[in-house]
Design a protein around this motif. Sequence first.
Motif, short mmCIF file in Angstrom:
data_model
loop_
_atom_site.label_atom_id
_atom_site.label_comp_id
_atom_site.label_asym_id
_atom_site.label_seq_id
_atom_site.Cartn_x
_atom_site.Cartn_y
_atom_site.Cartn_z
N UNK A 62 -5.10 37.09 19.49
CA UNK A 62 -6.09 37.04 20.57
C UNK A 62 -6.26 35.57 20.92
N UNK A 63 -6.28 35.26 22.21
CA UNK A 63 -6.46 33.87 22.63
C UNK A 63 -5.22 33.28 23.27
N UNK A 64 -4.12 34.00 23.24
CA UNK A 64 -2.88 33.62 23.91
C UNK A 64 -2.08 34.90 24.11
N UNK A 65 -1.27 34.92 25.16
CA UNK A 65 -0.50 36.14 25.43
C UNK A 65 0.99 35.85 25.35
N UNK A 66 1.76 36.90 25.21
CA UNK A 66 3.21 36.76 25.10
C UNK A 66 3.80 36.16 26.38
N UNK A 67 3.19 36.45 27.53
CA UNK A 67 3.70 35.96 28.81
C UNK A 67 3.28 34.52 29.12
N UNK A 68 2.42 33.95 28.31
CA UNK A 68 1.99 32.56 28.52
C UNK A 68 3.05 31.55 28.07
N UNK A 69 4.12 32.02 27.47
CA UNK A 69 5.12 31.13 26.88
C UNK A 69 6.53 31.42 27.38
N UNK A 91 -8.01 34.38 10.99
CA UNK A 91 -7.83 35.82 10.99
C UNK A 91 -9.21 36.48 10.91
N UNK A 92 -9.49 37.34 11.91
CA UNK A 92 -10.74 38.08 11.97
C UNK A 92 -10.40 39.52 12.31
N UNK A 93 -10.86 40.45 11.50
CA UNK A 93 -10.60 41.88 11.73
C UNK A 93 -9.11 42.17 11.90
N UNK A 94 -8.29 41.56 11.05
CA UNK A 94 -6.84 41.76 11.02
C UNK A 94 -6.13 41.32 12.31
N UNK A 95 -6.75 40.40 13.05
CA UNK A 95 -6.12 39.77 14.22
C UNK A 95 -6.28 38.27 14.08
N UNK A 97 -7.30 35.06 15.71
CA UNK A 97 -8.09 34.57 16.84
C UNK A 97 -7.71 33.12 17.06
N UNK A 98 -6.86 32.87 18.05
CA UNK A 98 -6.33 31.53 18.30
C UNK A 98 -7.27 30.73 19.20
N UNK A 99 -7.58 29.51 18.78
CA UNK A 99 -8.30 28.59 19.65
C UNK A 99 -7.31 27.59 20.25
N UNK A 100 -6.11 27.52 19.66
CA UNK A 100 -5.04 26.69 20.19
C UNK A 100 -3.71 27.34 19.79
N UNK A 101 -2.76 27.35 20.71
CA UNK A 101 -1.44 27.93 20.43
C UNK A 101 -0.41 27.10 21.17
N UNK A 102 0.41 26.35 20.41
CA UNK A 102 1.41 25.46 21.01
C UNK A 102 2.78 25.84 20.47
N UNK A 103 3.64 26.31 21.34
CA UNK A 103 4.99 26.68 20.95
C UNK A 103 5.79 25.40 20.69
#
Length: 107
Positions: A62-69, A91-95, A97-103
């Motif tokens: 959660x917080x980034x999508x597959x199509x954002x990259x 990890x919250x509730x088995x997901x 939770x990204x506040x930053x995602x850099x490929x």
Amino acid sequence: MKKILYLAFFFCVTLASAQDKDKKEAPKPQIVEASCGQCQFGMTGHGCDLAVRIDGKSYFVDGSSIDSHGDAHASDGFCSVIRKAEVVGKVVDNKFKATSFKLLPKK
């Protein structure tokens, strides 16, 4: 007067320790494997969704999508390959939770 000085000192120490606690609890960036959860990590779901693998366990993001990259279905996309990413979150509730995602760049 001594009581006032004692209370002021106690207040300053309490405030300083509270600030240190906030600094220690700030999430740090970590390098993880990132890919399509269904296509590459064998997760159950509908369609293609971004996932990360941390310590051998996979989590949808959660917080980034597959199509954002980029195009997930390209030869170098998440549905075709597993990439490295620098992420911040928890990890919250088995997901995850990204506040930053850099490929990260491909090697």
